[in-house]
Design a protein around this motif. Structure first.
Motif, PDB file in Angstrom:
ATOM      1  N   CYS A  42       0.803  -1.228   0.000  1.00  0.00           N
ATOM      2  CA  CYS A  42       0.000   0.000   0.000  1.00  0.00           C
ATOM      3  C   CYS A  42       0.833   1.273   0.000  1.00  0.00           C
ATOM      4  CB  CYS A  42      -0.950   0.000   1.196  1.00  0.00           C
ATOM      5  SG  CYS A  42      -0.122   0.158   2.806  1.00  0.00           S
ATOM      6  N   LEU A  48      -5.413   4.037  -0.608  1.00  0.00           N
ATOM      7  CA  LEU A  48      -6.301   3.726   0.514  1.00  0.00           C
ATOM      8  C   LEU A  48      -7.136   4.945   0.896  1.00  0.00           C
ATOM      9  CD1 LEU A  48      -3.913   1.734   2.904  1.00  0.00           C
ATOM     10  CD2 LEU A  48      -5.592   0.795   1.294  1.00  0.00           C
ATOM     11  N   VAL A  58     -10.793   0.311   4.974  1.00  0.00           N
ATOM     12  CA  VAL A  58      -9.561  -0.060   4.284  1.00  0.00           C
ATOM     13  C   VAL A  58      -8.520  -0.617   5.249  1.00  0.00           C
ATOM     14  CG1 VAL A  58      -9.942   1.634   2.467  1.00  0.00           C
ATOM     15  CG2 VAL A  58      -8.568   2.269   4.458  1.00  0.00           C
ATOM     16  N   GLY A  60      -4.346  -1.595   4.922  1.00  0.00           N
ATOM     17  CA  GLY A  60      -3.156  -1.532   4.087  1.00  0.00           C
ATOM     18  C   GLY A  60      -2.033  -2.360   4.669  1.00  0.00           C
TER      19      GLY A  60
END
Length: 267
Positions: A42, A48, A58, A60
């Motif tokens: 990420c 994100l 979300v 990550g």
């Protein structure tokens, strides 16, 4: 190389180049409040943040602490720079398996926005990454893979090719190679996923000046092998020369590129 400065260069210069890719994928998948998204590799969290601004929850995952520190500034509640446009967010320093306990409902979308298809062997690590992540995704969940488009549609390909010759003049593993049409499909097949559509997105690389272009491209990590084989000064010189044809009269640097994404489904 100062890893904190490099992560900041990625966050402030380079990462935004892929915003059209993120937007196209999220629009196609109708990412919103019902979405539970797992972002693999990420980075500093811009993708994100964009998903969270649509209402998605979300998570990550990355292994670079410097990039994750910047992602935390963007996404986590105790950050001074946190935005009101975020929903629930979790960031994990480690592997997808380390994130498994951070959520209860299955993920509905899994993304790997780090593009493959410009270095020999750069898709190989995706197999293990997906193998760890997919058990946390629900049946029918969308898995998004991204890659460079054809070299003739990516002006940056010539820059990568010229610069990485320093690392490996003979062209073995880790050297530049043109992307292949089925790169992403091959990854999906090995992961046991069912392809469910693809697309191409224009993602031009634009920089305020030559220095910004060099810093931004170095922040990708694609030139690490060249730096290890020679030195930073030599890579900077070669990179600046390769970028010269893309400089505009006002000093800005502009390279049109096309990136490709594949959407596959968990069986």
């Amino acid at each position: 190389m100062d890893q904190n400065a490099r992560a900041r260069d990625w966050s402030e210069i380079q990462e935004r180049m892929l915003v059209p890719l993120y937007e196209a994928v999220y629009e196609r998948l109708e990412v919103g409040p019902a979405t539970r998204l797992l972002g693999l590799r990420c980075g500093t969290g811009l993708a994100l943040l964009m998903a969270a601004s649509r209402g998605a929850a979300v998570t990550g995952v990355d292994t670079c602490p410097e990039r994750l520190a910047l992602a935390r500034e963007r996404l986590l509640p105790d950050s001074a720079r946190a935005t009101r446009a975020r929903a629930a967010a979790t960031l994990v320093d480690g592997s997808p398996a380390d994130a498994a306990g951070a959520q209860t409902p299955a993920y509905t979308v899994v993304t790997v926005f780090e593009p493959v298809g410009c270095l020999a062997g750069d898709a190989e690590g995706l197999d293990e990454l997906l193998a760890q992540a997919l058990p946390s995704a629900g049946r029918g969940a969308a898995v998004v893979l991204a890659g460079w488009g054809p070299p003739e549609r990516c002006a940056t390909s010539s820059v990568l090719r010229v610069a990485t010759k320093l690392a490996d003049p003979l062209g073995s593993a880790g050297s530049w190679r043109p992307s292949r049409r089925d790169d992403l499909e091959e990854v999906a097949q090995r992961a046991g996923l069912k392809p469910d559509g693809s697309g191409r997105v224009a993602c031009p690389f634009g920089y305020a000046d030559l220095d910004s272009a060099v810093r931004g491209l170095l922040s990708t990590g694609l030139f690490d092998a060249a730096i290890a084989a020679t030195d930073r000064k030599q890579v900077d010189k070669e990179l600046a020369e390769a970028l010269h044809p893309h400089r505009r009269p006002d000093g800005t640097v502009w390279m049109p590129n096309v990136f490709r994404y594949l959407i596959a489904r968990v069986r």
